[in-house]
Design a protein around this motif. Sequence first.
Motif, mmCIF file in Angstrom:
data_model
loop_
_atom_site.group_PDB
_atom_site.id
_atom_site.type_symbol
_atom_site.label_atom_id
_atom_site.label_comp_id
_atom_site.label_asym_id
_atom_site.label_seq_id
_atom_site.Cartn_x
_atom_site.Cartn_y
_atom_site.Cartn_z
ATOM 1 N N ASP A 34 0.814 -1.218 0.000
ATOM 2 C CA ASP A 34 0.000 0.000 0.000
ATOM 3 C C ASP A 34 0.844 1.262 0.000
ATOM 4 N N TYR A 35 2.050 1.206 0.547
ATOM 5 C CA TYR A 35 2.897 2.387 0.662
ATOM 6 C C TYR A 35 3.801 2.571 -0.561
ATOM 7 N N GLY A 36 3.567 1.820 -1.627
ATOM 8 C CA GLY A 36 4.266 2.054 -2.873
ATOM 9 C C GLY A 36 5.457 1.175 -3.168
ATOM 10 N N ASN A 37 5.737 0.192 -2.348
ATOM 11 C CA ASN A 37 6.869 -0.695 -2.600
ATOM 12 C C ASN A 37 6.383 -1.994 -3.221
ATOM 13 N N ARG A 38 7.292 -2.698 -3.843
ATOM 14 C CA ARG A 38 7.076 -4.084 -4.280
ATOM 15 C C ARG A 38 8.184 -4.860 -3.612
ATOM 16 N N GLU A 39 7.806 -5.821 -2.766
ATOM 17 C CA GLU A 39 8.814 -6.480 -1.948
ATOM 18 C C GLU A 39 8.438 -7.910 -1.610
ATOM 19 N N PHE A 40 9.436 -8.620 -1.076
ATOM 20 C CA PHE A 40 9.242 -9.967 -0.543
ATOM 21 C C PHE A 40 10.182 -10.136 0.631
ATOM 22 N N VAL A 41 9.952 -11.192 1.433
ATOM 23 C CA VAL A 41 10.753 -11.428 2.632
ATOM 24 C C VAL A 41 11.210 -12.883 2.640
ATOM 25 N N ILE A 42 12.500 -13.079 2.988
ATOM 26 C CA ILE A 42 13.062 -14.422 3.144
ATOM 27 C C ILE A 42 13.625 -14.583 4.553
ATOM 28 N N ARG A 43 13.875 -15.841 4.924
ATOM 29 C CA ARG A 43 14.552 -16.157 6.180
ATOM 30 C C ARG A 43 15.866 -16.861 5.836
ATOM 31 N N ASP A 44 16.964 -16.387 6.438
ATOM 32 C CA ASP A 44 18.245 -17.046 6.192
ATOM 33 C C ASP A 44 18.392 -18.246 7.134
ATOM 34 N N PRO A 45 19.421 -19.069 6.952
ATOM 35 C CA PRO A 45 19.582 -20.271 7.781
ATOM 36 C C PRO A 45 19.750 -19.992 9.277
ATOM 37 N N GLU A 46 20.142 -18.777 9.642
ATOM 38 C CA GLU A 46 20.298 -18.412 11.056
ATOM 39 C C GLU A 46 18.982 -17.948 11.675
ATOM 40 N N GLY A 47 17.996 -17.625 10.828
ATOM 41 C CA GLY A 47 16.708 -17.144 11.305
ATOM 42 C C GLY A 47 16.466 -15.663 11.079
ATOM 43 N N ASN A 48 17.449 -14.929 10.566
ATOM 44 C CA ASN A 48 17.272 -13.507 10.271
ATOM 45 C C ASN A 48 16.288 -13.336 9.120
ATOM 46 N N LEU A 49 15.546 -12.237 9.145
ATOM 47 C CA LEU A 49 14.613 -11.930 8.065
ATOM 48 C C LEU A 49 15.217 -10.861 7.166
ATOM 49 N N TRP A 50 15.031 -11.036 5.862
ATOM 50 C CA TRP A 50 15.550 -10.121 4.850
ATOM 51 C C TRP A 50 14.396 -9.730 3.932
ATOM 52 N N SER A 51 14.130 -8.440 3.860
ATOM 53 C CA SER A 51 13.119 -7.911 2.956
ATOM 54 C C SER A 51 13.826 -7.246 1.793
ATOM 55 N N PHE A 52 13.350 -7.492 0.578
ATOM 56 C CA PHE A 52 13.936 -6.921 -0.626
ATOM 57 C C PHE A 52 12.855 -6.197 -1.404
ATOM 58 N N GLY A 53 13.139 -4.975 -1.810
ATOM 59 C CA GLY A 53 12.188 -4.198 -2.590
ATOM 60 C C GLY A 53 12.856 -3.015 -3.244
ATOM 61 N N TYR A 54 12.094 -2.274 -4.059
ATOM 62 C CA TYR A 54 12.714 -1.152 -4.755
ATOM 63 C C TYR A 54 12.545 0.186 -4.053
ATOM 64 N N TYR A 55 11.889 0.223 -2.910
ATOM 65 C CA TYR A 55 11.716 1.467 -2.151
ATOM 66 C C TYR A 55 13.054 1.954 -1.630
ATOM 67 N N ARG A 56 13.438 3.185 -1.990
ATOM 68 C CA ARG A 56 14.728 3.751 -1.598
ATOM 69 C C ARG A 56 14.610 4.779 -0.494
ATOM 70 N N GLY A 57 13.450 4.907 0.113
ATOM 71 C CA GLY A 57 13.263 5.892 1.163
ATOM 72 C C GLY A 57 12.670 7.177 0.613
ATOM 73 N N GLU A 58 12.218 7.988 1.526
ATOM 74 C CA GLU A 58 11.610 9.267 1.163
ATOM 75 C C GLU A 58 12.695 10.306 0.906
ATOM 76 N N PRO A 59 12.408 11.285 0.050
ATOM 77 C CA PRO A 59 13.387 12.361 -0.164
ATOM 78 C C PRO A 59 13.638 13.123 1.125
ATOM 79 N N ARG A 60 14.861 13.579 1.285
ATOM 80 C CA ARG A 60 15.205 14.372 2.452
ATOM 81 C C ARG A 60 14.533 15.733 2.340
ATOM 82 N N PRO A 61 14.102 16.297 3.460
ATOM 83 C CA PRO A 61 13.501 17.630 3.426
ATOM 84 C C PRO A 61 14.459 18.637 2.805
ATOM 85 N N GLY A 62 13.931 19.502 1.959
ATOM 86 C CA GLY A 62 14.734 20.541 1.364
ATOM 87 C C GLY A 62 15.521 20.116 0.129
ATOM 88 N N THR A 63 15.316 18.870 -0.317
ATOM 89 C CA THR A 63 16.052 18.455 -1.528
ATOM 90 C C THR A 63 15.119 18.282 -2.688
#
Length: 137
Positions: free
Chosen positions: A108-137
């Motif tokens: 809903d917030y504009g990203n396309r993503e998925f999530v995996i679990r590595d063998p240690e149990g950590n979660l990794w999300s991958f998507g094309y969202y690069r963050g919001e523009p910094r104020p004043g830029t």
Amino acid sequence: MTTSNNRPAPTVWATLQAEDALGLIDFLVNKVGFVKTAAHTAGDTVAHAQLDWPEGGGVMLGSYDPDRDWSRKPGTAGMYVVTDDPDALYRRVRDAGVDIVQDIADQDYGNREFVIRDPEGNLWSFGYYRGEPRPGT
């Protein structure tokens, strides 16, 4: 962006510790697509490894040692990694048999993503969202 001495420009690097650091390195390099830039090992112990993400940034990791001051419990991290082509990466990890926690989907917030679990149990999300523009830029 790189500096004049061919080192990456300053950025944020996540750090992980693993029960099986060599196995985690293998997983992240061969199944996900990180590039092993450095690995300082002694037998099965990894003192320090640097894995670069081809699109920028990366992670540093090593073997878990609860007696060290800089010690984090393995398997409790959550990472977000930017990729310009989440669909291709999703197919790669799915075809490699990676544990997919969340299938690829538009958010809903504009990203396309998925999530995996590595063998240690950590979660990794991958998507094309690069963050919001910094104020004043």
